[in-house]
Design an enzyme around this catalytic site. Sequence first.
Site, mmCIF file in Angstrom:
data_model
loop_
_atom_site.group_PDB
_atom_site.id
_atom_site.type_symbol
_atom_site.label_atom_id
_atom_site.label_comp_id
_atom_site.label_asym_id
_atom_site.label_seq_id
_atom_site.Cartn_x
_atom_site.Cartn_y
_atom_site.Cartn_z
ATOM 1 N N ASP A 1 -51.332 44.067 107.630
ATOM 2 C CA ASP A 1 -51.261 45.483 107.955
ATOM 3 C C ASP A 1 -49.882 45.763 108.546
ATOM 4 O O ASP A 1 -49.488 45.115 109.518
ATOM 5 C CB ASP A 1 -52.367 45.817 108.968
ATOM 6 C CG ASP A 1 -52.593 47.311 109.082
ATOM 7 O OD1 ASP A 1 -52.170 48.063 108.186
ATOM 8 O OD2 ASP A 1 -53.191 47.725 110.093
ATOM 9 N N HIS B 1 -45.670 57.521 113.291
ATOM 10 C CA HIS B 1 -46.804 56.828 113.913
ATOM 11 C C HIS B 1 -46.322 55.808 114.948
ATOM 12 O O HIS B 1 -46.857 55.735 116.067
ATOM 13 C CB HIS B 1 -47.643 56.122 112.849
ATOM 14 C CG HIS B 1 -48.716 55.246 113.414
ATOM 15 N ND1 HIS B 1 -49.836 55.754 114.037
ATOM 16 C CD2 HIS B 1 -48.830 53.891 113.480
ATOM 17 C CE1 HIS B 1 -50.599 54.743 114.451
ATOM 18 N NE2 HIS B 1 -50.009 53.610 114.122
ATOM 19 N N GLU C 1 -57.601 54.839 111.127
ATOM 20 C CA GLU C 1 -56.199 54.872 110.735
ATOM 21 C C GLU C 1 -56.148 55.112 109.227
ATOM 22 O O GLU C 1 -56.694 54.346 108.448
ATOM 23 C CB GLU C 1 -55.466 53.586 111.128
ATOM 24 C CG GLU C 1 -55.375 53.421 112.648
ATOM 25 C CD GLU C 1 -54.277 52.467 113.108
ATOM 26 O OE1 GLU C 1 -53.821 51.635 112.303
ATOM 27 O OE2 GLU C 1 -53.884 52.579 114.293
ATOM 28 N N GLU D 1 -54.456 54.941 105.862
ATOM 29 C CA GLU D 1 -53.410 54.094 105.293
ATOM 30 C C GLU D 1 -53.573 53.995 103.776
ATOM 31 O O GLU D 1 -54.635 54.281 103.231
ATOM 32 C CB GLU D 1 -53.473 52.669 105.881
ATOM 33 C CG GLU D 1 -53.536 52.644 107.400
ATOM 34 C CD GLU D 1 -53.315 51.269 108.006
ATOM 35 O OE1 GLU D 1 -52.896 50.356 107.269
ATOM 36 O OE2 GLU D 1 -53.564 51.127 109.223
ATOM 37 N N ASP E 1 -58.245 51.674 108.557
ATOM 38 C CA ASP E 1 -58.146 50.570 109.515
ATOM 39 C C ASP E 1 -58.810 51.015 110.824
ATOM 40 O O ASP E 1 -58.150 51.373 111.791
ATOM 41 C CB ASP E 1 -56.659 50.255 109.712
ATOM 42 C CG ASP E 1 -56.415 49.210 110.786
ATOM 43 O OD1 ASP E 1 -57.312 48.391 111.020
ATOM 44 O OD2 ASP E 1 -55.322 49.228 111.382
ATOM 45 N N ARG F 1 -59.638 51.689 120.324
ATOM 46 C CA ARG F 1 -58.402 51.803 121.112
ATOM 47 C C ARG F 1 -58.523 51.181 122.488
ATOM 48 O O ARG F 1 -57.531 50.687 123.036
ATOM 49 C CB ARG F 1 -58.021 53.277 121.262
ATOM 50 C CG ARG F 1 -57.776 53.999 119.958
ATOM 51 C CD ARG F 1 -56.618 53.395 119.179
ATOM 52 N NE ARG F 1 -56.392 54.121 117.934
ATOM 53 C CZ ARG F 1 -55.591 53.685 116.969
ATOM 54 N NH1 ARG F 1 -54.967 52.517 117.088
ATOM 55 N NH2 ARG F 1 -55.430 54.393 115.883
ATOM 56 N N GLN G 1 -58.275 47.449 121.944
ATOM 57 C CA GLN G 1 -56.909 47.160 121.514
ATOM 58 C C GLN G 1 -55.915 47.191 122.670
ATOM 59 O O GLN G 1 -55.078 46.287 122.815
ATOM 60 C CB GLN G 1 -56.509 48.180 120.442
ATOM 61 C CG GLN G 1 -55.107 47.990 119.864
ATOM 62 C CD GLN G 1 -54.716 49.110 118.894
ATOM 63 O OE1 GLN G 1 -55.503 50.015 118.622
ATOM 64 N NE2 GLN G 1 -53.510 49.041 118.374
ATOM 65 N N LYS H 1 -59.357 45.598 116.017
ATOM 66 C CA LYS H 1 -59.173 45.964 114.613
ATOM 67 C C LYS H 1 -60.059 45.151 113.671
ATOM 68 O O LYS H 1 -60.364 45.610 112.571
ATOM 69 C CB LYS H 1 -57.716 45.686 114.200
ATOM 70 C CG LYS H 1 -56.658 46.402 115.001
ATOM 71 C CD LYS H 1 -56.405 47.788 114.455
ATOM 72 C CE LYS H 1 -55.089 48.340 114.964
ATOM 73 N NZ LYS H 1 -54.768 49.618 114.305
ATOM 74 N N THR I 1 -62.640 47.122 108.106
ATOM 75 C CA THR I 1 -61.579 47.862 107.421
ATOM 76 C C THR I 1 -62.170 48.347 106.100
ATOM 77 O O THR I 1 -62.646 47.530 105.312
ATOM 78 C CB THR I 1 -60.355 46.947 107.153
ATOM 79 O OG1 THR I 1 -59.913 46.386 108.382
ATOM 80 C CG2 THR I 1 -59.224 47.723 106.496
ATOM 81 N N GLU J 1 -53.542 60.070 117.866
ATOM 82 C CA GLU J 1 -52.361 60.921 117.740
ATOM 83 C C GLU J 1 -52.762 62.396 117.642
ATOM 84 O O GLU J 1 -52.167 63.258 118.297
ATOM 85 C CB GLU J 1 -51.557 60.535 116.496
ATOM 86 C CG GLU J 1 -50.909 59.171 116.582
ATOM 87 C CD GLU J 1 -50.356 58.735 115.229
ATOM 88 O OE1 GLU J 1 -49.211 59.066 114.918
ATOM 89 O OE2 GLU J 1 -51.107 58.073 114.475
#
Lengths: 435, 435
Positions: free
Chosen positions: A135, A142, A208, A210, A242, A246, A249, A262, A266, A377
């Site tokens: 990844d 970002h 996420e 992606e 993904d 948080r 993490q 994570k 996925t 975000e």
Amino acid sequence: MSALELDETHDPERVSWIEVAPESDFPIQNLPFGIFSTERRDPRIGVAIGDRILDLRAIAEAGHLDEVADRAMLCGERLNELMAAGRPVWRALRGRLSDLLRVGGARALRDMPDAFCSFGEARMHLPARIGDYIDFYSSLEHATNLGRLFRPTGDPLLPNWRWIPIGYHGRSATIVPSGTPIRRPCGQRKSPEAEAPVFAPSRRLDIELEIGFFAGPGTALGERIPGERVREHIFGSVLVNDWSARDIQSWEYQPLGPFLGKSFATTISPWVVTMDALEPFRVAGPVQIPAPLPYLQRHDPENFSIALSVRLSSASMRERGCDPSTISRTSFASMYWSQAQQLTHAASNGATIRPGDLFASGTISGALPGSQGSLIELTENGAHPLELPDGEKRAFLEDGDEVTLLARCEREGFRSIGFGAAQGRVMPAESDRFA
Amino acid sequence: MSALELDETHDPERVSWIEVAPESDFPIQNLPFGIFSTERRDPRIGVAIGDRILDLRAIAEAGHLDEVADRAMLCGERLNELMAAGRPVWRALRGRLSDLLRVGGARALRDMPDAFCSFGEARMHLPARIGDYIDFYSSLEHATNLGRLFRPTGDPLLPNWRWIPIGYHGRSATIVPSGTPIRRPCGQRKSPEAEAPVFAPSRRLDIELEIGFFAGPGTALGERIPGERVREHIFGSVLVNDWSARDIQSWEYQPLGPFLGKSFATTISPWVVTMDALEPFRVAGPVQIPAPLPYLQRHDPENFSIALSVRLSSASMRERGCDPSTISRTSFASMYWSQAQQLTHAASNGATIRPGDLFASGTISGALPGSQGSLIELTENGAHPLELPDGEKRAFLEDGDEVTLLARCEREGFRSIGFGAAQGRVMPAESDRFA
């Protein structure tokens, strides 16, 4: 911009004798590959056309693809053998399939209605045996946003970021196809004021957005991939969610990077859109300053103009019959580090690349409000929750929330194509009986 | 200490009718599994006894193991199916093999000389298809030493380290069996005073002395492994050399962790020493303060008393006939986080664990001089190079250097066993034609 490598398969006038709705992601210009099964078919390769699936094994066994590809590589349970075969085979197969499916083309499939099934009949599986999963972290916006949130006192962008397509290895065992329920993970989290962490269900579950690509033929140990040949090494792309916890993490990631925040799941979209199908949508990426080191220099317009969106529906919204809410719209076109640069870098130390290895872009975020690919975000770390159509607020995901990633390529003079969806619904955490 | 789970296979008086030298790593009390091939045998499972290999497929096909295990799981090209079978099968198989090989036991193999070959005839392969590879960071001494070198201005041990068995995912494709040449990687490095990085062969190539374990039956997505059942999930251990390019690593590792500085190669020893063989050497680990969270609490003496050493020979030493120099001696007994804690933690978020997944300990370093498992620690970041027997100095590895990891378990009242070797020789970097 150098010329795009287009051929008759990209002709916007070409239409299929299979009915394809005008807004379909899968017109004859796309022809993505996936692995499907039905009640009477075990898992095998299929090609999406409109809302139908062409059974590649059936037509290969009938001999209709003998001129372009070895039967064995088309009759497996995964795409790895086709990925290993290389670009000349991929292109020849695409040309042949386009001809078999087009109005005015070869008529061999007209008498094979059993070679097709509907999307509704099929169950989709992972497209490949994924050996290693990397990844990346290739969106400037970002990386800047996350740096600001995770390291509030330092420079948000670390000094290496503009030199290196930063990435890390993820867990390949937990990559799941669209539709797989996602269980909220438990893990350690610690608030800054607490003396000790707790082990409990994550309270800051995020997405996420992606795009990932699958490696083609690969390399042997000690080999590198020169930038001018990297195109031969990328088979096709999928959407990637993904999922990220948080709170887990932020407590665990120093100094060795993301791990259990994570690795719990996925999600990928099941249809692999080939790089040949994406060729008309190739564009130049943003100017890179400083110029990358020679081994990372660009050789083509290496970015792709792909419009992306994220939809969210809560359990309450579904009960009330509300449509999913689009919470982000962004584009893949402006990613700082291209897929080609990512792969060249990953192979630059001689690490073995295997057909079917998956390389994800990292969260795709734009500069404008509402164009970020993660809730952390979009909500500024939860400070400004999103409002859903039924009045609910969302800082992070709640149980029952369903997230759908979508992608679509549009360009004047070409038929639009899409990626299908990468979707997952959040299930409650397992009970804490082991905590 | 709670009782060890010993049985007659651990009896130090038991001897094999196959001749075993007194100092052999592989007496009848060990019986490790590996994958070997010979000129006339394709890759298959073998069991080491003395300096011979018992062909497990041959004796399974002859029916001699039918009472303890399914033939199919013993006749494959990798150990994954045996790993998946679970501890009752592993123990029954061990008991049967011990009986077949012991003086006074079953006589079935006495008439099957073709079921054995010598080490010299065999080529060893990877023992398993390794799905995911996790590398931990579980030595307090190593984490402290590295923290001091990589973050000289901060606290060497980060606040999470005593709460979490810190780890990250490595690249499974580049795990290679002992004896595979290791090409010096190229990559980006940047000195603090330079304005820009360069892409060039690593100048700070290092080793990491580790022990890794292979997962047994594994878990489905969303499941956890409770601490009291983790023993059923660990099949056996091997030596691991996590080759590391320190210059690449230090420039790239922020914020997502080690990537190309590690992914170019990882060497493992080919014989998997089962946890049952290691049972007599089980010891309590160091006291953990603060006490781990409940899900990480220890349930047995979870550490293993394994003496480790690292040998180095240079090209010049070999030319002059010098013996390899032992550059480090240390022990696995005092690792802060145990293998059981590592696996419980890795599965605590519900991530899928597959049979054959590899979990490495992280560098094993002790507190005394000469007991560190990496050159960066042994030489204090190159400041105090080692002197080799022929007068050469070594801060980091030179081309032609050959590194051998060894491990041996000794305990009063038990027959000693060993791991064999994890060995690799450094080859020059590929030319920089793509740089």
